[in-house]
Motif scaffolding. Structure first.
Motif, PDB file in Angstrom:
ATOM      1  N   ARG A  25       0.830  -1.205   0.000  1.00  0.00           N
ATOM      2  CA  ARG A  25       0.000   0.000   0.000  1.00  0.00           C
ATOM      3  C   ARG A  25       0.866   1.258   0.000  1.00  0.00           C
ATOM      4  O   ARG A  25       0.589   2.216  -0.730  1.00  0.00           O
ATOM      5  N   GLU A  79       3.937   1.500  -1.086  1.00  0.00           N
ATOM      6  CA  GLU A  79       4.614   1.575  -2.377  1.00  0.00           C
ATOM      7  C   GLU A  79       3.692   2.145  -3.440  1.00  0.00           C
ATOM      8  O   GLU A  79       4.089   2.997  -4.244  1.00  0.00           O
ATOM      9  N   SER A  80       2.438   1.696  -3.462  1.00  0.00           N
ATOM     10  CA  SER A  80       1.463   2.186  -4.436  1.00  0.00           C
ATOM     11  C   SER A  80       1.189   3.675  -4.230  1.00  0.00           C
ATOM     12  O   SER A  80       1.062   4.433  -5.186  1.00  0.00           O
ATOM     13  N   ARG A  81       1.124   4.093  -2.974  1.00  0.00           N
ATOM     14  CA  ARG A  81       0.873   5.495  -2.667  1.00  0.00           C
ATOM     15  C   ARG A  81       2.032   6.375  -3.136  1.00  0.00           C
ATOM     16  O   ARG A  81       1.816   7.430  -3.724  1.00  0.00           O
ATOM     17  N   ARG A  95       4.207   5.695  -5.489  1.00  0.00           N
ATOM     18  CA  ARG A  95       4.246   5.704  -6.946  1.00  0.00           C
ATOM     19  C   ARG A  95       3.182   6.645  -7.516  1.00  0.00           C
ATOM     20  O   ARG A  95       3.425   7.369  -8.477  1.00  0.00           O
TER      21      ARG A  95
END
Length: 255
Positions: free
Chosen positions: A108, A110-112, A114
């Motif tokens: 989560r 990492e996605s944020r 990115r």
């Protein structure tokens, strides 16, 4: 006695330590980051974003408001907080440039991270990869003149790795004015409608000023981009991706 009072009112050097003490608290930092997209949010939302109790959030908000970093407005029975101005937003961007990256411990997070680098708001305009690609495309198509959108610290005179730029005087060309008029965007009459920031994640220029603010509003109105509820990241819709390519020449498909 009057002379002493006069001296005390003038004040001494700037108190950087006072601002440093305010941003030294992780909860207050998370509140500032949550408001860095220019929105006004209620205390309950900011408490959840900071991960603190309502009472602690109230204390943080009081200190930030008293210091002049935040402003508050009443809407019915609720109070909404927002950054006191663009200078506060640039302070946050500068701190992000200097601060080490927070460790990523989950998918989560990492996605944020990115998503923020791909497309986000910088106070009242677009930043991240979307912001710099938009400016680059307008330069390549001759809608902006004066610079090439790049930042080189070794050649910079006044510009820093983040914040408002001062070295380049960008100008909207006749084709740029025609493009904006056809798009339904009419800029207010001001001394410098085109300004730029040095993007902290891309290290290139993105649009700011009246033009950057107007494009963000128009893209949102046309549903080309959608804001997220909890971060400054914005999501490009399918119609927005296609329209940005067709009208502005923005291509985000390549790495």
């Amino acid at each position: 006695m009057r002379q002493l009072e006069s001296v005390l009112q003038v004040g001494g050097d700037t108190d950087i330590a006072m601002i440093g003490a305010l941003v030294a608290d992780p909860g207050r930092c998370r509140i500032l980051l949550a408001l860095d997209d220019g929105r006004a949010l209620p205390a309950s939302h900011l408490a959840a974003e900071a991960g603190v109790s309502p009472a602690t959030a109230s204390s943080h908000l009081g200190k930030l408001t008293e210091a002049g970093l935040l402003a508050v407005e009443a809407r019915g029975r609720h109070r909404y907080y927002h950054l006191a101005g663009p200078a506060v937003a640039h302070l946050i961007e500068a701190l992000q440039q200097l601060a080490p990256a927070a460790p990523i411990r989950s998918l989560r997070q990492e996605s944020r991270a990115r998503a923020l680098r791909e497309a986000r708001t910088c106070y009242d305009h677009l930043a991240g990869r979307l912001g710099v690609e938009l400016m680059s495309a307008m330069i390549e198509r001759g809608h902006l003149s004066g610079g090439d959108g790049t930042f080189d610290l070794a050649r910079a005179h006044h510009d820093q790795p983040t914040g408002y730029g001062h070295d380049v005087d960008y100008t909207l060309t006749e084709s740029g004015e025609a493009l904006l008029t056809g798009f339904g965007l009419h800029l207010p009459i001001c001394r410098r409608p085109v300004r730029y920031c040095v993007d902290w994640s891309e290290q290139r220029h993105h649009l700011a000023g009246a033009l950057g603010r107007g494009l963000l509003g128009r893209f949102t109105q046309a549903d080309w981009i959608r804001r997220t509820d909890t971060t400054r990241a914005v999501r490009l819709t399918d119609i927005g991706r296609q329209s940005l390519h067709d009208l502005f020449g923005v291509d985000l498909t390549s790495p």
